[in-house]
Motif scaffolding. Structure first.
Motif, short mmCIF file in Angstrom:
data_model
loop_
_atom_site.label_atom_id
_atom_site.label_comp_id
_atom_site.label_asym_id
_atom_site.label_seq_id
_atom_site.Cartn_x
_atom_site.Cartn_y
_atom_site.Cartn_z
N GLY A 181 22.54 35.91 42.27
CA GLY A 181 22.74 34.54 41.79
C GLY A 181 24.14 34.23 41.30
O GLY A 181 24.41 33.10 40.88
N PHE A 182 25.05 35.16 41.33
CA PHE A 182 26.43 34.89 40.93
C PHE A 182 27.14 34.17 42.07
O PHE A 182 26.91 34.45 43.24
CB PHE A 182 27.17 36.20 40.63
N ARG A 183 27.99 33.22 41.70
CA ARG A 183 28.76 32.46 42.67
C ARG A 183 30.23 32.46 42.25
O ARG A 183 30.53 32.51 41.06
CB ARG A 183 28.27 31.01 42.74
N PRO A 184 31.16 32.35 43.20
CA PRO A 184 32.57 32.27 42.82
C PRO A 184 32.81 31.08 41.90
O PRO A 184 32.28 30.00 42.11
CB PRO A 184 33.29 32.08 44.16
N PHE A 185 33.61 31.31 40.87
CA PHE A 185 33.95 30.26 39.91
C PHE A 185 35.46 30.18 39.75
O PHE A 185 36.04 29.11 39.79
CB PHE A 185 33.27 30.55 38.57
N GLU A 186 36.08 31.30 39.52
CA GLU A 186 37.54 31.39 39.41
C GLU A 186 38.01 32.44 40.40
O GLU A 186 37.28 33.38 40.70
CB GLU A 186 37.96 31.82 38.00
N VAL A 187 39.23 32.31 40.87
CA VAL A 187 39.80 33.30 41.76
C VAL A 187 41.12 33.75 41.18
O VAL A 187 41.94 32.92 40.79
CB VAL A 187 40.00 32.70 43.18
N THR A 188 41.33 35.04 41.11
CA THR A 188 42.60 35.60 40.67
C THR A 188 43.34 36.10 41.90
O THR A 188 42.79 36.89 42.67
CB THR A 188 42.38 36.77 39.69
N LEU A 189 44.54 35.63 42.09
CA LEU A 189 45.38 36.08 43.20
C LEU A 189 46.47 36.97 42.63
O LEU A 189 46.98 36.71 41.54
CB LEU A 189 45.98 34.88 43.92
N ALA A 190 46.81 38.02 43.35
CA ALA A 190 47.83 38.95 42.88
C ALA A 190 48.84 39.22 43.99
O ALA A 190 48.53 39.09 45.18
CB ALA A 190 47.18 40.27 42.45
N ARG A 191 50.05 39.59 43.60
CA ARG A 191 51.08 39.99 44.56
C ARG A 191 52.00 40.99 43.89
O ARG A 191 52.03 41.11 42.67
CB ARG A 191 51.86 38.80 45.09
N GLU A 192 52.74 41.68 44.68
CA GLU A 192 53.74 42.62 44.16
C GLU A 192 54.87 41.81 43.52
O GLU A 192 55.22 40.74 44.00
CB GLU A 192 54.30 43.50 45.28
#
Length: 154
Positions: free
Chosen positions: A142-153
């Motif tokens: 039942g979990f759904r995406p809410f926030e997205v964390t993007l990362a880079r070098e």
């Protein structure tokens, strides 16, 4: 299969399960993760959580052996979202030989019940974006995406 909430005596098994999670999940997905943390600091960390009323430590057993664990915590209410009473599923692992036997579902169900009893109205979990199995499992719970964390070098 049983899920135990009173795991005071089982902290070494929690540490072993966490170490296996670190090795299996972070070990293949995060080159900056300190894989030695559970061995060095895990006992004190999990012993503290076992005694924390705002934390949940679960240990699942199958055939008398540890089959998995779940760590959850209530999060402080923030001023930006004061109506969100959140509980975080901080850590969870099911031993490979016990996957698809309902262990994960039992752990999550116990976490959901614990969180609701404490007034949580929002449950959160983080998983590595590359961990397709974990993402599919959490979506099935039942979990759904809410926030997205993007990362880079840098």
């Amino acid at each position: 299969m049983t899920v135990s909430v009173d795991v005071t005596e089982d902290v070494p098994e929690l540490v072993a399960s966490a170490a296996a999670l670190f090795a299996e999940d972070a070990g293949s997905r995060d080159p900056r993760m300190d894989l030695g943390w559970p061995a060095r600091e895990g006992a004190a960390y999990y012993q503290g959580l076992v005694q924390d009323e705002n934390a949940l430590c679960l240990l699942a057993r199958a055939d008398g052996a540890a089959a998995g664990h779940l760590i959850g915590r209530l999060l402080p209410v923030g001023s930006l979202r004061p109506k969100a009473v959140r509980a975080a599923l901080e850590s969870m692992r099911v031993a490979a030989e016990h996957r698809r036997e309902g262990v994960g579902e039992a752990l999550v169900s116990a976490f959901v019940e614990w969180a609701r009893e404490r007034g949580a109205n929002e449950l959160v979990v983080q998983a590595y974006a590359a961990n397709d199995g974990a993402l599919a499992f959490y979506r099935a719970q039942g979990f759904r995406p809410f926030e997205v964390t993007l990362a880079r070098e840098a």
